[in-house]
Write an enzyme that holds these catalytic residues in place. Sequence first.
Site, PDB file in Angstrom:
ATOM      1  N   HIS A   1       0.882  -1.176   0.000  1.00 11.84           N
ATOM      2  CA  HIS A   1       0.000   0.000   0.000  1.00 11.84           C
ATOM      3  C   HIS A   1       0.917   1.224   0.000  1.00 11.84           C
ATOM      4  O   HIS A   1       0.882   2.045   0.917  1.00 11.84           O
ATOM      5  CB  HIS A   1      -0.940  -0.040   1.198  1.00 11.84           C
TER       6      HIS A   1
ATOM      7  N   TYR B   1     -15.009   5.592  -4.514  1.00 11.31           N
ATOM      8  CA  TYR B   1     -15.298   6.836  -3.787  1.00 11.31           C
ATOM      9  C   TYR B   1     -16.252   7.775  -4.523  1.00 11.31           C
ATOM     10  O   TYR B   1     -17.113   8.392  -3.901  1.00 11.31           O
ATOM     11  CB  TYR B   1     -13.983   7.586  -3.470  1.00 11.31           C
TER      12      TYR B   1
ATOM     13  N   GLU C   1     -12.549  -0.881  -0.238  1.00 11.45           N
ATOM     14  CA  GLU C   1     -12.596   0.448   0.389  1.00 11.45           C
ATOM     15  C   GLU C   1     -13.820   1.177  -0.117  1.00 11.45           C
ATOM     16  O   GLU C   1     -14.137   1.131  -1.314  1.00 11.45           O
ATOM     17  CB  GLU C   1     -11.388   1.311   0.013  1.00 11.45           C
TER      18      GLU C   1
END
Length: 486
Positions: A123, A299, A378
């Site tokens: 990450h 997102y 996520e």
Amino acid sequence: MTTKPSTFPADFIFGTATASYQVEGGVHEGGRGPSIWDTFCATPDKVVGGDNGDVACDHFHRWEEDVDMMAEMGLQAYRFSIAWPRVQPGGTGEFNEEGIAFYRNLIARLKSKGITPLITLYHWDLPQELQDEGGWVNRDIVDRFTAYAVRMMEEFGGDVDMWATFNEPWVASFIGYGAGAHAPGHTDSAEALTAAHHLNLSHARAYRAMKHIQPDAQIGYVNNCHTPRPWDPSNPKDVAASAHIDALANTMFHQPFIQGGYPEVLRPNTAHITDWSFVHNGDEEEMKGAVDWFGVNYYASHLVRHNPHKGKATSEVATLADGHKAGAGTAWPGDEEIEFMPPLGQLTAMGWNVDPSALTAHLLKIHRETGKPIYVTENGSAWDDVVDDDGRVRDVNRISYFHGHLGAVLDAIHEGADVRGYMAWSLMDNFEWAQGYAKRFGIVRVDYDTLERRWKDSAYWYTEVLRRRAVVPVEEELAPTPPRTF
Ligand code: NOJ
């Protein structure tokens, strides 16, 4: 037509996600070596407020309490990343037993509380020494990453079934080497495309080597998705602009593993930048078939159009719309005539729009194009949270965001996508890369002066989602006053 189910499938897993550099701190402890993010943060004007990950949430010291908090929430899974420089400080050669022990203890505690660990191997915190050799632009990194991945599988493969090699290779390559807004801060489109290929190839090589050790391990690839829609769907040039963004952001990172090869539009569209000689004979065969599942980080959505007169002013808009700070370069090789339009709808503190429908569409698209199991690895939103006088953080915008997006996941499942889990971003406020600590994504608030954790209203709401396995109405009053702190 069957009616849309109101509850999640029995085997669907709920969790939260974090990443090493964003939460751990302890950068000079336990034998950890420097990473490219330590270097980037120490470079003036790269990170808002001059912030860095030196302390972050101090998870390196508070991991036990953090795991206990997850257990209290009833989380079924926790997605975290291993800091490569903590377990292999220079990125090659010697491994660091102390660093390995940190993750071994974390995994053991998670499992003792019934929480499934989901490891991300990369990450973004590349050992600095590897960057000194060219980082993701130097093809040698493919074998270096594979050696690291193999060792991690040898260490933890007996205890951990769910693995992701990379988080958001698009960001690591195109923002890190193209736009210059993330470490290592380069602004070279040819480098960005080369890095993207090496990330893909590293995933494939590591996948095969890891499977050799643990054939049953489930190894995935986690991508952030852009959901470009043409500004004017009846204008073929807007449609072509949208297709270019889709190829760079999405298809480039799954097609090689499914049908093989890169999306056809990419080579002609980027011929003025590179001849793609970084793809060697045999690479395409090596990548094909090398994945068990895909992770989707979602997102916001994006609207793009063709604009031959795109100038400086509009490219500012582009960086805003796709959520990344302007660097001197571009995150989209071949975008000379492509413009991101201002996002529609409600905007979060990041300037990203709230659009759950695009999550449903994207999950269905990944399902159609890959046929693989999908995890939402996520999803979440940053808002300017306030601690009220009674200690509560009434983050109704965040609850409402989760509400809409969990509903979108249910829609996608109902329409046939094989979505198996959802990880809220994030367990707690943390270091938001080039935005420093200014943007808060957590369901738990972190006071960066005292490092105290405080459950926001959204933490109580999410806990209730897990208990009912259903999308809980936004307006239900679930948080106590004062909320839990520690
Ligand atoms: C995706 C990244 O994986 C994560 O590190 C980041 O904090 C979130 N997006 C929010 O920007």
